[in-house]
Design a protein around this motif. Structure first.
Motif, PDB file in Angstrom:
ATOM      1  N   SER A   1      -2.727  -0.148  -8.996  1.00  0.00           N
ATOM      2  CA  SER A   1      -3.597   0.818  -8.306  1.00  0.00           C
ATOM      3  C   SER A   1      -4.964   0.881  -8.967  1.00  0.00           C
ATOM      4  O   SER A   1      -6.003   0.907  -8.286  1.00  0.00           O
ATOM      5  CB  SER A   1      -2.957   2.209  -8.298  1.00  0.00           C
TER       6      SER A   1
ATOM      7  N   THR B   1      -7.113   1.562  -5.301  1.00  0.00           N
ATOM      8  CA  THR B   1      -6.455   2.257  -4.199  1.00  0.00           C
ATOM      9  C   THR B   1      -4.957   2.356  -4.508  1.00  0.00           C
ATOM     10  O   THR B   1      -4.417   1.487  -5.201  1.00  0.00           O
ATOM     11  CB  THR B   1      -6.691   1.514  -2.862  1.00  0.00           C
ATOM     12  N   PRO B   2      -4.282   3.411  -4.042  1.00  0.00           N
ATOM     13  CA  PRO B   2      -2.845   3.536  -4.324  1.00  0.00           C
ATOM     14  C   PRO B   2      -2.060   2.318  -3.825  1.00  0.00           C
ATOM     15  O   PRO B   2      -2.146   1.957  -2.646  1.00  0.00           O
ATOM     16  CB  PRO B   2      -2.436   4.799  -3.568  1.00  0.00           C
ATOM     17  N   SER B   3      -1.365   1.674  -4.743  1.00  0.00           N
ATOM     18  CA  SER B   3      -0.619   0.447  -4.455  1.00  0.00           C
ATOM     19  C   SER B   3       0.612   0.402  -5.346  1.00  0.00           C
ATOM     20  O   SER B   3       0.682   1.111  -6.354  1.00  0.00           O
ATOM     21  CB  SER B   3      -1.486  -0.783  -4.734  1.00  0.00           C
ATOM     22  N   ARG B   4       1.547  -0.459  -4.979  1.00  0.00           N
ATOM     23  CA  ARG B   4       2.759  -0.621  -5.781  1.00  0.00           C
ATOM     24  C   ARG B   4       3.087  -2.101  -5.882  1.00  0.00           C
ATOM     25  O   ARG B   4       2.856  -2.857  -4.933  1.00  0.00           O
ATOM     26  CB  ARG B   4       3.939   0.121  -5.178  1.00  0.00           C
TER      27      ARG B   4
ATOM     28  N   CYS C   1       2.796   0.445 -11.029  1.00  0.00           N
ATOM     29  CA  CYS C   1       2.064   1.116  -9.946  1.00  0.00           C
ATOM     30  C   CYS C   1       0.676   1.539 -10.430  1.00  0.00           C
ATOM     31  O   CYS C   1      -0.332   1.291  -9.757  1.00  0.00           O
ATOM     32  CB  CYS C   1       2.850   2.325  -9.455  1.00  0.00           C
TER      33      CYS C   1
ATOM     34  N   ASP D   1       0.841  -1.194   0.000  1.00  0.00           N
ATOM     35  CA  ASP D   1       0.000   0.000   0.000  1.00  0.00           C
ATOM     36  C   ASP D   1       0.880   1.250   0.000  1.00  0.00           C
ATOM     37  O   ASP D   1       2.108   1.154  -0.096  1.00  0.00           O
ATOM     38  CB  ASP D   1      -0.984  -0.014   1.170  1.00  0.00           C
TER      39      ASP D   1
END
Length: 128
Positions: free
Chosen positions: A105, A110-113, A101, A31
Motif C-alpha cells: 500500500s 493506495t490501499p492494496s494487499r 499489506c 485493491d
C-alpha cells in the motif's frame, strides 16, 4: 538468446532466474475490493523488483526497505483465505498479512494487499 522471464508476483517486474520458475504468478496484488491490479491500473507495480532467495520471496522498490515473504507457509488456515477477482474469475487466495499489506500500500500509494493463489484454486486465466 532471450532469457525466459518469470513473474512470481503478477504485474510486478519479471526475473530471469530459473529458480523462480516454480513460483511463476503465484502472487498478485489486489485493491481494496479484492480485484487484481495490473500495471495499467497501477504503473508503479513495474518498479517492484522481485527475487527468490533463501526460502523467501523478496520485494524491493525505490525508496523502500525490502520486504521478505516466506515461501514455505502452509495455506491451510481458513482465517487468511479470501477470494480475489481476476477478470471474470473469482479465485481462492491466501492473504499475506498486514505487514505485506502496509508495504505494498505504501509502495503504490493506495490501499492494496499482496495475496497468494491458493494451492487448491483452479488454473488462473491471467489474460482476462
Amino acid at each position: 538468446m532471450n532469457p525466459t522471464l518469470y513473474f512470481p508476483i503478477e504485474a510486478c517486474a519479471g526475473i530471469d532466474n530459473s529458480d523462480a520458475a516454480p513460483y511463476d504468478r503465484q502472487w498478485l496484488v489486489v485493491d481494496a475490493g479484492w480485484r487484481r491490479l495490473t500495471q495499467r491500473d497501477q504503473p508503479k507495480l513495474a518498479q517492484v523488483e522481485v527475487s527468490i532467495r533463501f526460502g523467501y520471496l523478496v520485494m524491493r522498490a525505490p525508496g523502500m526497505l525490502r520486504m521478505d515473504i516466506p515461501l514455505d507457509v502452509i495455506e491451510d488456515d481458513d482465517s487468511v483465505r479470501r477470494q480475489a477477482i481476476i477478470g471474470t474469475q473469482t479465485i481462492d487466495v491466501v492473504d499475506e498479512g498486514e505487514l505485506a499489506c502496509a508495504w505494498i500500500s505504501n509502495c503504490l500509494g493506495t490501499p492494496s494487499r499482496l495475496v497468494k493463489v491458493h494451492p487448491d484454486a483452479p488454473a488462473v486465466r491471467w489474460d482476462e
